[in-house]
Motif scaffolding. Structure first.
Motif, PDB file in Angstrom:
ATOM      1  N   GLU A   1      52.826  52.798  31.656  1.00  0.00           N
ATOM      2  CA  GLU A   1      52.578  54.144  32.181  1.00  0.00           C
ATOM      3  C   GLU A   1      52.212  55.061  31.027  1.00  0.00           C
ATOM      4  O   GLU A   1      52.874  55.074  29.989  1.00  0.00           O
ATOM      5  N   LEU A   2      51.149  55.838  31.220  1.00  0.00           N
ATOM      6  CA  LEU A   2      50.586  56.638  30.142  1.00  0.00           C
ATOM      7  C   LEU A   2      51.014  58.094  30.255  1.00  0.00           C
ATOM      8  O   LEU A   2      51.003  58.681  31.340  1.00  0.00           O
ATOM      9  N   ALA A   3      51.406  58.658  29.133  1.00  0.00           N
ATOM     10  CA  ALA A   3      51.817  60.057  29.076  1.00  0.00           C
ATOM     11  C   ALA A   3      51.218  60.683  27.823  1.00  0.00           C
ATOM     12  O   ALA A   3      50.386  60.079  27.140  1.00  0.00           O
ATOM     13  N   SER A   4      51.630  61.905  27.507  1.00  0.00           N
ATOM     14  CA  SER A   4      51.187  62.603  26.287  1.00  0.00           C
ATOM     15  C   SER A   4      49.664  62.716  26.235  1.00  0.00           C
ATOM     16  O   SER A   4      49.018  62.286  25.274  1.00  0.00           O
ATOM     17  N   TRP A   5      49.091  63.310  27.255  1.00  0.00           N
ATOM     18  CA  TRP A   5      47.647  63.511  27.330  1.00  0.00           C
ATOM     19  C   TRP A   5      47.233  64.764  26.558  1.00  0.00           C
ATOM     20  O   TRP A   5      47.954  65.756  26.522  1.00  0.00           O
ATOM     21  N   THR A   6      46.053  64.691  25.951  1.00  0.00           N
ATOM     22  CA  THR A   6      45.489  65.811  25.198  1.00  0.00           C
ATOM     23  C   THR A   6      44.193  66.272  25.868  1.00  0.00           C
ATOM     24  O   THR A   6      43.360  65.447  26.249  1.00  0.00           O
ATOM     25  N   HIS A   7      44.026  67.570  26.006  1.00  0.00           N
ATOM     26  CA  HIS A   7      42.823  68.106  26.644  1.00  0.00           C
ATOM     27  C   HIS A   7      41.630  67.987  25.705  1.00  0.00           C
ATOM     28  O   HIS A   7      41.698  68.350  24.536  1.00  0.00           O
ATOM     29  N   LEU A   8      40.518  67.461  26.232  1.00  0.00           N
ATOM     30  CA  LEU A   8      39.279  67.356  25.450  1.00  0.00           C
ATOM     31  C   LEU A   8      38.333  68.486  25.807  1.00  0.00           C
ATOM     32  O   LEU A   8      37.959  69.302  24.965  1.00  0.00           O
ATOM     33  N   LYS A   9      37.918  68.529  27.071  1.00  0.00           N
ATOM     34  CA  LYS A   9      37.024  69.580  27.560  1.00  0.00           C
ATOM     35  C   LYS A   9      37.057  69.563  29.085  1.00  0.00           C
ATOM     36  O   LYS A   9      37.345  68.541  29.710  1.00  0.00           O
ATOM     37  N   GLU A  10      36.797  70.731  29.665  1.00  0.00           N
ATOM     38  CA  GLU A  10      36.765  70.839  31.119  1.00  0.00           C
ATOM     39  C   GLU A  10      37.995  70.116  31.695  1.00  0.00           C
ATOM     40  O   GLU A  10      39.118  70.451  31.354  1.00  0.00           O
ATOM     41  N   ASN A  11      37.811  69.129  32.567  1.00  0.00           N
ATOM     42  CA  ASN A  11      38.961  68.429  33.148  1.00  0.00           C
ATOM     43  C   ASN A  11      39.081  66.997  32.625  1.00  0.00           C
ATOM     44  O   ASN A  11      39.570  66.109  33.329  1.00  0.00           O
ATOM     45  N   ILE A  12      38.653  66.775  31.409  1.00  0.00           N
ATOM     46  CA  ILE A  12      38.750  65.469  30.756  1.00  0.00           C
ATOM     47  C   ILE A  12      39.859  65.523  29.709  1.00  0.00           C
ATOM     48  O   ILE A  12      39.909  66.429  28.870  1.00  0.00           O
TER      49      ILE A  12
END
Length: 329
Positions: A89-100
């Motif tokens: 299970e994946l966590a700790s997401w970082t925002h790149l641009k828009e909704n990606i």
């Protein structure tokens, strides 16, 4: 007159997700999956997985039974079938641009990703159709106006080429020059060097950041070990994202006389069960779900039985047996 008598005593071992490396002879001293992988089993042994538990990893068989004395894998306790899962299970997401957004993930390749329990496909361009190509050179490049019209440089992504009506081959894109797209035949999934393109057929681009335009679409950057995903009009907050970390749930190579009862498998990147060169193998009430390739892949099998079982959400085939005899499904 001398006689040599060989005796072996079968044992019953218990496995649970929070087990350890004790005796394994009861629930209080149950093993974990890692200990099982390190243990040489004997004919007649019974290995019981605790119902309701999830075992993250892969089991690699290193022992076989004998005719009339198989090794038996089964379940104990109450609740749903125990589950061997290749997911993380994946966590700790970082925002790149828009909704990606992106997160760290280190795997040799990636085929299976789920979002809130649903299989998600790689982003692709175009979303639903094929782009035409008019010519090709060997199995190294395709040419056409559509190549020059791609809205981004596809280098580093994948091109999926329809070579025959029933053949779709994946290739890594090396470069684009004007209307020519160059690719290689190095691929860890399938044999993409056997067929060359046929002029007039189509292609699409996938596994590239530029293809992410819809919710759930993803792209895996193997070189930088990053998974990118489009979250529609939202973000990863409150979402459950899983990706395959293991290539298969079960690896069985040349060991014979083994029964699997009441055990489920999910999240293998290539296979649920990889079974080769063996005989007298039975799966009963085993369910294979969310497999990035085949639910079961087998070759050179004799007396192989699959019964009272299901195969769902396999991205290639539910079951593939290349060579075998006395196969019962």
């Amino acid at each position: 007159m001398a006689f040599e008598i060989q005796t072996s005593f079968a044992s019953t071992y218990y496995i649970k997700s929070n087990g350890g490396s004790g005796t394994g002879l009861d629930d209080a001293n149950a093993w974990n999956l890692e200990k099982l992988n390190d243990t040489k089993l004997a004919p007649g042994d019974r290995i019981l997985f605790k119902r309701g538990d999830i075992f993250y990893g892969s089991y690699i068989c290193n022992s076989g039974g004998r005719p009339g004395s198989p090794i038996i894998f089964d379940a104990y306790g109450a609740g749903p079938n125990p589950l061997i899962s290749g997911f993380t299970e994946l966590a700790s997401w970082t925002h790149l641009k828009e909704n990606i957004y992106y997160t760290s993930l280190e795997v040799p390749s990636l085929n299976m990703v789920t979002l809130d329990g649903k299989v998600m496909g790689m982003g692709r361009y175009p979303d639903h159709t094929y782009l035409p190509y008019s010519s090709h050179k060997d199995n190294a490049s395709i040419n056409g106006k559509s190549v020059n019209q791609l809205p981004y440089d596809p280098a580093g992504g994948e091109v999926v080429i329809r070579k025959k009506r029933w053949i779709l081959d994946r290739h890594s894109v090396k470069s684009r020059t004007d209307s020519t797209l160059f690719y290689d035949t190095n691929n860890n999934y399938g044999n993409n060097s056997l067929y060359s393109p046929i002029d007039g057929n189509g292609y699409f681009i996938q596994n590239h950041l530029g293809t992410l335009t819809n919710e759930g679409e993803w792209y895996y950057d193997k070189n930088n070990k990053l998974l990118y995903m489009h979250f529609g009009s939202g973000s990863p907050d409150g979402r459950i994202i899983k990706a395959s970390r293991y290539q298969q749930n079960l690896y069985l190579n040349y060991w014979a006389n083994i029964n699997f009862n009441n055990i489920d498998f999910e999240g293998g990147n290539l296979y649920g069960a990889y079974v080769i060169g063996t005989s007298n193998i039975e799966f009963n009430n085993c369910n294979f779900n969310f497999q990035g390739g085949d639910g079961i892949w087998g070759s050179y099998l004799t007396n192989f039985t699959l019964k009272n079982s299901t195969l769902t959400n396999s991205l290639n085939n539910g079951i593939t047996i290349e060579q075998g005899e006395k196969i019962s499904l």
